[in-house]
Design a protein around this motif. Sequence first.
Motif, mmCIF file in Angstrom:
data_model
loop_
_atom_site.group_PDB
_atom_site.id
_atom_site.type_symbol
_atom_site.label_atom_id
_atom_site.label_comp_id
_atom_site.label_asym_id
_atom_site.label_seq_id
_atom_site.Cartn_x
_atom_site.Cartn_y
_atom_site.Cartn_z
ATOM 1 N N TRP A 1 -51.051 -9.042 -1.194
ATOM 2 C CA TRP A 1 -50.612 -7.670 -0.922
ATOM 3 C C TRP A 1 -50.668 -7.356 0.576
ATOM 4 C CZ3 TRP A 1 -47.609 -4.269 -2.828
ATOM 5 C CH2 TRP A 1 -47.601 -2.972 -2.290
ATOM 6 N N ASN A 2 -51.771 -7.703 1.214
ATOM 7 C CA ASN A 2 -51.897 -7.436 2.657
ATOM 8 C C ASN A 2 -51.256 -8.515 3.507
ATOM 9 O OD1 ASN A 2 -53.397 -4.922 2.589
ATOM 10 N ND2 ASN A 2 -55.083 -6.128 1.734
ATOM 11 N N MET A 3 -50.773 -9.569 2.848
ATOM 12 C CA MET A 3 -49.959 -10.613 3.487
ATOM 13 C C MET A 3 -50.724 -11.336 4.586
ATOM 14 S SD MET A 3 -46.206 -8.721 3.556
ATOM 15 C CE MET A 3 -46.802 -7.220 4.334
ATOM 16 N N THR A 4 -51.926 -11.817 4.225
ATOM 17 C CA THR A 4 -52.740 -12.583 5.164
ATOM 18 C C THR A 4 -53.124 -13.916 4.546
ATOM 19 O OG1 THR A 4 -54.810 -11.594 4.376
ATOM 20 C CG2 THR A 4 -53.689 -10.487 6.207
ATOM 21 N N VAL A 5 -53.336 -14.904 5.401
ATOM 22 C CA VAL A 5 -53.810 -16.217 4.985
ATOM 23 C C VAL A 5 -55.048 -16.529 5.805
ATOM 24 C CG1 VAL A 5 -53.296 -18.676 4.796
ATOM 25 C CG2 VAL A 5 -51.482 -16.989 4.427
ATOM 26 N N THR A 6 -56.179 -16.767 5.130
ATOM 27 C CA THR A 6 -57.448 -17.064 5.807
ATOM 28 C C THR A 6 -57.890 -18.460 5.398
ATOM 29 O OG1 THR A 6 -58.083 -14.729 5.734
ATOM 30 C CG2 THR A 6 -59.829 -16.346 6.165
ATOM 31 N N GLU A 7 -57.948 -19.366 6.365
ATOM 32 C CA GLU A 7 -58.390 -20.728 6.063
ATOM 33 C C GLU A 7 -59.912 -20.773 6.031
ATOM 34 O OE1 GLU A 7 -57.888 -25.369 7.564
ATOM 35 O OE2 GLU A 7 -56.728 -23.771 8.531
ATOM 36 N N LEU A 8 -60.455 -21.319 4.958
ATOM 37 C CA LEU A 8 -61.905 -21.477 4.844
ATOM 38 C C LEU A 8 -62.338 -22.721 5.614
ATOM 39 C CD1 LEU A 8 -62.422 -20.616 1.063
ATOM 40 C CD2 LEU A 8 -62.636 -19.110 3.047
ATOM 41 N N PRO A 9 -63.537 -22.705 6.201
ATOM 42 C CA PRO A 9 -63.979 -23.862 6.996
ATOM 43 C C PRO A 9 -64.294 -25.066 6.110
ATOM 44 C CG PRO A 9 -65.730 -22.223 6.811
ATOM 45 C CD PRO A 9 -64.511 -21.598 6.226
ATOM 46 N N GLY A 10 -64.136 -26.245 6.693
ATOM 47 C CA GLY A 10 -64.506 -27.465 6.014
ATOM 48 C C GLY A 10 -63.463 -27.921 5.015
ATOM 49 N N THR A 11 -63.848 -28.950 4.236
ATOM 50 C CA THR A 11 -62.985 -29.468 3.173
ATOM 51 C C THR A 11 -63.768 -29.482 1.865
ATOM 52 O OG1 THR A 11 -63.616 -31.755 3.649
ATOM 53 C CG2 THR A 11 -61.648 -30.893 4.774
ATOM 54 N N TYR A 12 -63.029 -29.655 0.767
ATOM 55 C CA TYR A 12 -63.638 -29.535 -0.559
ATOM 56 C C TYR A 12 -63.129 -30.673 -1.435
ATOM 57 C CZ TYR A 12 -64.537 -24.863 1.235
ATOM 58 O OH TYR A 12 -64.948 -23.814 2.019
ATOM 59 N N GLU A 13 -64.020 -31.132 -2.348
ATOM 60 C CA GLU A 13 -63.678 -32.270 -3.193
ATOM 61 C C GLU A 13 -64.367 -32.133 -4.539
ATOM 62 O OE1 GLU A 13 -64.230 -37.153 -3.242
ATOM 63 O OE2 GLU A 13 -64.531 -36.018 -1.387
ATOM 64 N N GLY A 14 -63.703 -32.562 -5.615
ATOM 65 C CA GLY A 14 -64.335 -32.581 -6.930
ATOM 66 C C GLY A 14 -64.633 -31.187 -7.454
ATOM 67 N N ASP A 15 -65.935 -30.931 -7.763
ATOM 68 C CA ASP A 15 -66.367 -29.625 -8.256
ATOM 69 C C ASP A 15 -66.943 -28.814 -7.106
ATOM 70 O OD1 ASP A 15 -65.673 -30.412 -10.834
ATOM 71 O OD2 ASP A 15 -67.670 -31.216 -11.258
ATOM 72 N N PHE A 16 -66.443 -27.611 -6.937
ATOM 73 C CA PHE A 16 -66.928 -26.762 -5.845
ATOM 74 C C PHE A 16 -66.642 -25.303 -6.178
ATOM 75 C CE2 PHE A 16 -62.677 -28.316 -4.876
ATOM 76 C CZ PHE A 16 -61.974 -27.159 -4.601
ATOM 77 N N THR A 17 -67.291 -24.411 -5.448
ATOM 78 C CA THR A 17 -67.099 -22.972 -5.624
ATOM 79 C C THR A 17 -66.676 -22.371 -4.289
ATOM 80 O OG1 THR A 17 -68.715 -22.826 -7.417
ATOM 81 C CG2 THR A 17 -68.198 -20.783 -6.246
ATOM 82 N N LEU A 18 -65.639 -21.561 -4.314
ATOM 83 C CA LEU A 18 -65.139 -20.926 -3.090
ATOM 84 C C LEU A 18 -65.544 -19.463 -3.049
ATOM 85 C CD1 LEU A 18 -61.472 -22.286 -2.837
ATOM 86 C CD2 LEU A 18 -63.515 -23.119 -1.659
ATOM 87 N N PRO A 19 -65.905 -18.963 -1.865
ATOM 88 C CA PRO A 19 -66.161 -17.527 -1.711
ATOM 89 C C PRO A 19 -64.829 -16.765 -1.648
ATOM 90 C CG PRO A 19 -66.386 -18.619 0.404
ATOM 91 C CD PRO A 19 -66.135 -19.706 -0.613
ATOM 92 N N LEU A 20 -64.777 -15.612 -2.288
ATOM 93 C CA LEU A 20 -63.557 -14.801 -2.310
ATOM 94 C C LEU A 20 -63.886 -13.374 -1.885
ATOM 95 C CD1 LEU A 20 -61.970 -16.095 -5.657
ATOM 96 C CD2 LEU A 20 -61.393 -16.777 -3.330
ATOM 97 N N PRO A 21 -62.893 -12.592 -1.497
ATOM 98 C CA PRO A 21 -63.165 -11.269 -0.918
ATOM 99 C C PRO A 21 -63.522 -10.177 -1.921
ATOM 100 C CG PRO A 21 -60.810 -11.720 -0.882
ATOM 101 C CD PRO A 21 -61.483 -12.986 -1.307
ATOM 102 N N GLY A 22 -63.407 -10.435 -3.241
ATOM 103 C CA GLY A 22 -63.725 -9.394 -4.206
ATOM 104 C C GLY A 22 -62.696 -8.279 -4.245
ATOM 105 N N SER A 23 -61.462 -8.601 -3.937
ATOM 106 C CA SER A 23 -60.377 -7.622 -3.984
ATOM 107 C C SER A 23 -59.246 -8.173 -4.848
ATOM 108 C CB SER A 23 -59.874 -7.307 -2.568
ATOM 109 O OG SER A 23 -59.478 -8.482 -1.892
#
Length: 586
Positions: A552-574
């Motif tokens: 909706w706000n038309m933004t792209v935020t790259e999270l630091p690092g890389t991810y593999e297999g099973d992982f959990t990502l932080p999200l903005p809660g919106s």
Amino acid sequence: MPYGPGTVLGEILRDEAAEAVVRKYLPRLDDELMLVQLKHGRLEQAIGFMEGLRTDPEAQAALYAELATVPETASGPVPQVRAADIDIVPAPDYEPADVPIGSARCVQDESATRWRTFELELHGPEHGNPFTDVMLRAEFRHGDRALTAHGFYDGGGIYRIRFMPDEEGTWTFRTTSNARSLEALTGTFQCGPAGSHDHGPVRVHAQFHFQHADGTRHLPVGTTAYAWTHQGDEREEQTLRSLERSPFNKVRMCVFPKSFVYNTDEPPRYPFEGSPESGWDFSRPDPAYFRHFEERIVQLGELGIEADVILFHPYDRWGFSDMGPAADDRYLRYVVSRFAALPNVWWSLANEYDLLWAKDTGHWHRSAAVIRAHDPHDHLIGVHNWVELWDNDADWVTHCSIQQTTEATATWRSRWGKPVVVDELGYEGDIEWAWGNLAPQEMIRRCWEGVVRGGYVTHGECRLSGDDVLWWSHGGVLKGESSARMEFMRRILEELPGDAPGIAPLSSSSDFPVGGVEGRYALAYFGSNQPRRRPFSLRPGVRYRADVIDTWNMTVTELPGTYEGDFTLPLPGSSYIAVRLRACED
């Protein structure tokens, strides 16, 4: 058998006594915008479109009860066969024997470019009715290949045959006609390479996706402006300027004018000779009308926009939705012969086929056969529904054109094994009708749902904002908030891996849809939900970069690092957040 809810309205109106009962309960019947079409529906179907009676079950019951008392012996006149229902076969003696074979003047270019329209202009006879009395076609040959293009009469003694060469080199042609002067005309032309912006017509690719004939990926992001070519030059030019600034690369548009809510003005021109007062001669198309329409298709092509040409629709007060089978076929032959060599055409047999009650299932199969016989370039064909989905298993259906919300997109994809285009998922707007007053956030949510589930989507807008000019039908100016978000969505789609044909649904144990390219790219969409974190489980051995996309706000935020297999990502809660996971190339 007495009249009742299941009786066709037109049959009731042919009975003087039964008609009087109906008009007692529907005193403004003649003011109904869709009366021409409603006459072909059952009485209960027609009532569903009529304010007042539609929401008054007691009045409906009283109507049905009184109709049932009309004597069974009462009957109206037997319908007569109309001239429009009789096909006209061109006669072999249209021109007398003293007219030399091939004597018509032929005007042509000596060269063409790949995937551009090449045209033969033939100066021939005008007597009788050349629209129906003359058969004309040409065989175009390139090496061992032969393709047949059909000609059409353009008025003033001018006939045209259009062709879109798809290979470079020398092409030859030879005409066939029942008119002696148009028979056995021959010639050649050279086809050169395509221009930098000419990619050819769109085809189905990789079963569920699209690409142009030259292999360029096509990701449809469409819009709907049904009657924009029937608004007069000033607004139509305004529409083209709006489209030029928009993200849309496909427009759904009707050949015939439209009569419906917010569509009550007479169009500036009509498709056939005649008038609303005197009636129409369906055997005589008005060339100026179709010339205007094709000019608009060409202008869309110059903007890189596909014209999704709707051939029939039910929103009619002139009789174009019920011309009779023979007239329907003549119209289709004319339109397809005229437009098929334009590279940016898609054929949509109908908008809401299941509201065209004058046409049975056989009509649509017959119409598709007419199109295929007169389109040497095999443009895409779909059938759009109102409630009942068309059976897209038909071999001539190239893609599913669907009116629904988008949650079932992956199911339709699996059911029919063809690309799914949700061409009507509701409209952002503020009119009184529920289908036309979606909040822009809901409009965009539905679009992302459809895309992530492996389909393609079409925008629509019904914003009043101070006037009754609605983009959904009239074109003009885009007033809403969703079109900018559609542009953002299109940018995200175009960042797919270059060799990927499009997004496919991916298996997911989560309660949110995930789509992408197996092992390389994933796009998860959370809609109106607003999680603060989200677990993912991807194939081990592949590292991913992660982006949080605010659709909706038309933004792209790259999270630091890389991810593999099973992982959990932080999200903005919106709400309206997507996560994009792209495999690292190193």
